[in-house]
Design an enzyme around this catalytic site. Structure first.
Site, PDB file in Angstrom:
ATOM      1  N   TYR A 150       0.778  -1.103   0.331  1.00  0.00           N
ATOM      2  CA  TYR A 150       0.099  -0.259  -0.220  1.00  0.00           C
ATOM      3  C   TYR A 150       0.669   0.686  -0.417  1.00  0.00           C
ATOM      4  O   TYR A 150       0.739   2.062  -0.913  1.00  0.00           O
ATOM      5  CB  TYR A 150      -0.789   0.138   1.132  1.00  0.00           C
ATOM      6  CG  TYR A 150      -1.852   1.049   1.561  1.00  0.00           C
ATOM      7  CD1 TYR A 150      -3.101   1.533   0.302  1.00  0.00           C
ATOM      8  CD2 TYR A 150      -1.202   1.974   2.460  1.00  0.00           C
ATOM      9  CE1 TYR A 150      -4.158   2.590   0.381  1.00  0.00           C
ATOM     10  CE2 TYR A 150      -2.423   2.923   2.447  1.00  0.00           C
ATOM     11  CZ  TYR A 150      -3.379   3.321   1.889  1.00  0.00           C
ATOM     12  OH  TYR A 150      -4.141   4.843   2.005  1.00  0.00           O
ATOM     13  N   LYS A 154       1.990   5.073  -2.603  1.00  0.00           N
ATOM     14  CA  LYS A 154       1.200   6.117  -1.946  1.00  0.00           C
ATOM     15  C   LYS A 154       2.767   7.070  -2.389  1.00  0.00           C
ATOM     16  O   LYS A 154       2.726   8.320  -2.408  1.00  0.00           O
ATOM     17  CB  LYS A 154       1.044   6.226  -0.708  1.00  0.00           C
ATOM     18  CG  LYS A 154      -0.528   5.428  -0.079  1.00  0.00           C
ATOM     19  CD  LYS A 154      -1.637   6.111  -1.019  1.00  0.00           C
ATOM     20  CE  LYS A 154      -3.338   5.418  -0.661  1.00  0.00           C
ATOM     21  NZ  LYS A 154      -3.835   6.584  -1.587  1.00  0.00           N
TER      22      LYS A 154
END
Lengths: 242, 431
Positions: A150, A154
């Site tokens: 994740y 980002k």
């Protein structure tokens, strides 16, 4: 204002829309991937905020041609604000085992966001007007064993947006990177830990966008926390468990 | 772990948070399921130890609103607070609301809640036009007073045991605006309360409630508040968003004790007395005085408190109520908030609806263990003898026989129950 929200069905994006609509009447275009979800979001907001207008648009977030077509049509009229909010709470455990899952998550969390950000920036530069907010995450500040699938997407957003910010410097366009800490959303429900109220986060986002801040940490304390985390040398970082 | 409003603790095995209605059915398979909302019920009806809790809070969308008829279609997790705020200045309000607006529509239906307007508007369930209920077998049932009426009447006031409400259609009532003209009248005895209450009903007041003191030597004194929607609502600048005070932590012991209670009740009475008379109030202040203090329930400390709400048929109400007051006074466990209301003679909306013709008395007792339970048992005897019932939404300790006696339609209700749905309450009192 005319405001475009990409992934308007997400809890945080919806809270932002409610925050804007609460304070003034705006023209919203709510963009999503699922027709019935966008429709129910449009109905709900139209009932709650009858003085604003809400229009839904549905497309495949991974399809560059569809994204281009949509932006071509949306930017025929003046656009004041864009919020790019898609993201999925990638499970690190699943991503470590299943490359197909990892690929799909990276596509949505990184590639799709970059495509929208690039497309919108081109359009906004042409009009020399507009603010674009892109939702990243504090998870993008460092790679951690716990959530790098994740966090890395980002991280991509962070570098991508920085590039765009340099590109638009001096123009009438501003681009803002939004870095929420863990926020209470369907993604975090059932997880342990303290999560920020999405309404409070939305308030900070709308204040930051109004000021054209370059980076918004929400809640603000994360700016300091992540500064410290980034400064930890890797020899120590690798031994940490968080 | 879940904590109920009264401080009842329970540990579900799993909690699910669907964000879209179409996700609900997949969460309803398997063992013991219970839908929950804001968890403002005092006792154990919204707890499901070792089972699965499926929250409605992510399903909080309004689906459609008919501005001609005031009919709202919505998802189960929409808050009453949002409905009031959204519609009051467009000329509509909820016809019935309990003393807090921080609850969900589905919670209001499952408990068939009542408020200060029972005389004219009945319970929340009377304003539900239809429901869509998801059951554990994967089916979806549309029900209304004419279609699937048994499931409809079982779901209203059904304590969440007939399935998961995925959609509700409710009718709002026309409202001139957010303000109420209210009148507060002090009274010195129970007889006075009953006289006032009767007079208020016959004069056609929209809403009324009585607070009274049952802790001190002057027990029986209290104050009666009644209100009507103001006809003249022009000055909307009066509107102010109320700043709420928060009790940020639970104190290590109950702040409600004999000394503070005596002081509080005396002070409150004097305050009400000095503020007696006519006054204009915003609906938030009129309907939701305690919403101004967030987490007020924490005042009772970590052991929490019990609420005891009874309803007693008109015939026996006055004598039974004064007997209950006598028992409470003797026990020395006065109640912080004693609320008296009358319920009009209306057909109950649900098979297990609590509100029925009679007088209802709601009492809060700090949890002092055995002695508090014993006090409530002696109150039970008075209620049972008078042919009354206790409110399940407030309960954490009533006996099976007390429940059976108070809810004679239980066998009819059980035919509609979803076999996979259960709660700590259902295991304790029904199963």
């Amino acid at each position: 204002m005319r405001i475009i929200v990409i992934s308007a069905t997400s809890v945080l994006a919806k809270c932002c829309v409610e925050n804007w609509a609460n304070r003034a009447n705006h023209e919203f275009v709510l963009v999503g991937r699922d027709h019935s979800r966008i429709q129910s979001t449009v109905s709900d907001l139209s009932i709650r905020f009858p003085m604003s207008t809400f229009v839904g648009e549905v497309l495949d977030f991974m399809a560059p041609a569809q994204i281009q077509d949509l932006l071509d049509s949306l930017f025929q009229k003046r656009v004041d604000l864009v919020l790019i909010a898609q993201g999925s709470g990638t499970s690190q455990i699943m991503a470590s085992r299943d490359l197909g899952y990892l690929a799909a998550e990276l596509q949505l969390n990184a590639v799709s966001v970059a495509l929208f950000a690039q497309g919108c920036t081109q359009k906004a530069l042409k009009a020399n007007h507009g603010t674009i907010g892109v939702i990243g995450s504090v998870a993008g500040d460092r790679g951690r064993a716990y959530n790098y699938a994740y966090g890395s997407s980002k991280g991509l957003i962070e570098v991508f947006v920085e590039g765009l910010q340099q590109r638009v410097a001096g123009s009438g366009v501003s681009i803002c990177l939004i870095k929420p800490g863990p926020t209470e959303t369907p993604m975090t429900r059932g997880h342990k830990g303290r999560f920020a109220d999405p309404k409070a986060v939305a308030k900070l986002i709308s204040e930051g966008l109004a000021k054209k801040s370059r980076v918004i940490y929400a809640p603000r304390v994360w700016r300091l926390v992540m500064l410290v985390v980034r400064l930890i040398p890797f020899v120590i970082f690798k031994k940490l468990k968080f | 772990m879940t904590v109920s409003f009264g401080g009842y603790l329970s540990t579900p095995a799993d909690e699910k948070f669907p964000n879209w209605a179409e996700e609900v059915p997949k969460f309803l398979s398997g063992g013991s399921i219970l839908a929950t909302g804001m968890s403002k019920s005092y006792g154990d009806i919204a707890s499901n130890a070792a089972g699965t809790i499926v929250s409605s809070l992510g399903l909080n969308r309004m689906i459609s609103f008919d501005a001609e008829l005031g009919v709202l279609v919505c998802e189960p997790g929409v808050l009453l607070h949002d409905i009031q705020e959204t519609f009051v200045e467009r000329g509509w309000m909820l016809p019935v609301t309990p003393g807090t607006s921080w609850i969900t529509v589905a919670g209001a239906i499952a408990n068939d809640v009542h408020g200060k307007d029972h005389h004219l508007a009945g319970t929340f369930g009377e304003h539900v036009l239809n429901l869509t209920v998801a059951r554990s077998d994967g089916s979806l049932h549309f029900c209304s007073p004419s279609k699937n009426p048994e499931l409809f009447r079982a779901t209203i006031g059904g304590l969440g045991l007939t399935g998961f409400i995925v959609q509700a259609t409710i009718s709002l009532k026309p409202a001139a605006g957010p303000f109420f003209d209210t009148e507060t009248i002090p009274f010195e005895s129970l007889e006075d309360f009953f006289k006032l209450s009767q007079e208020t009903d016959s004069q056609g007041w929209q809403a009324s409630v009585g607070w009274f003191d049952c802790s001190t030597r002057k027990a029986g004194r209290g104050s009666f508040t009644r209100g009507n929607q103001s006809l003249d609502q022009l000055d909307l600048t009066e509107k102010k968003t109320r700043k709420s005070v928060n009790l940020p932590i639970t104190p290590p012991f109950s702040l409600v004790n004999r000394v503070s209670l005596d002081l509080f009740n005396s002070a409150y009475f004097e305050l009400q007395k000095s503020g007696a008379g006519k006054r204009r109030m915003h609906y938030q202040e009129f309907y939701y005085p305690l919403d101004g203090v967030k987490n007020w329930n924490r005042i009772y400390g970590p052991r929490g408190f019990f609420q005891y709400q009874s309803v007693i048929p008109m015939k026996t109400a006055q004598s039974a109520t004064s007997e209950m007051l006598k028992v409470i006074r003797k026990s020395g466990q006065g109640s912080f908030l004693a609320v008296l209301k009358t319920f009009a003679d209306r057909e109950p909306a649900g098979l297990l609806s609590f509100a029925r013709h009679g007088v209802t008395l709601a009492l809060d007792f700090p949890n002092r263990g055995e002695s508090t339970l014993a006090l409530m048992e002696s109150l039970d005897r008075i209620v049972a003898e008078a042919g009354g019932a206790l409110n399940p939404s407030k309960d954490a300790r009533m006996s099976r026989s007390m429940f059976k006696a108070g809810f004679p339609e239980l066998p009819r209700f059980l035919l509609q129950r979803d076999p996979a749905f259960a709660s700590d309450f259902s295991r304790r009192v029904i199963d």
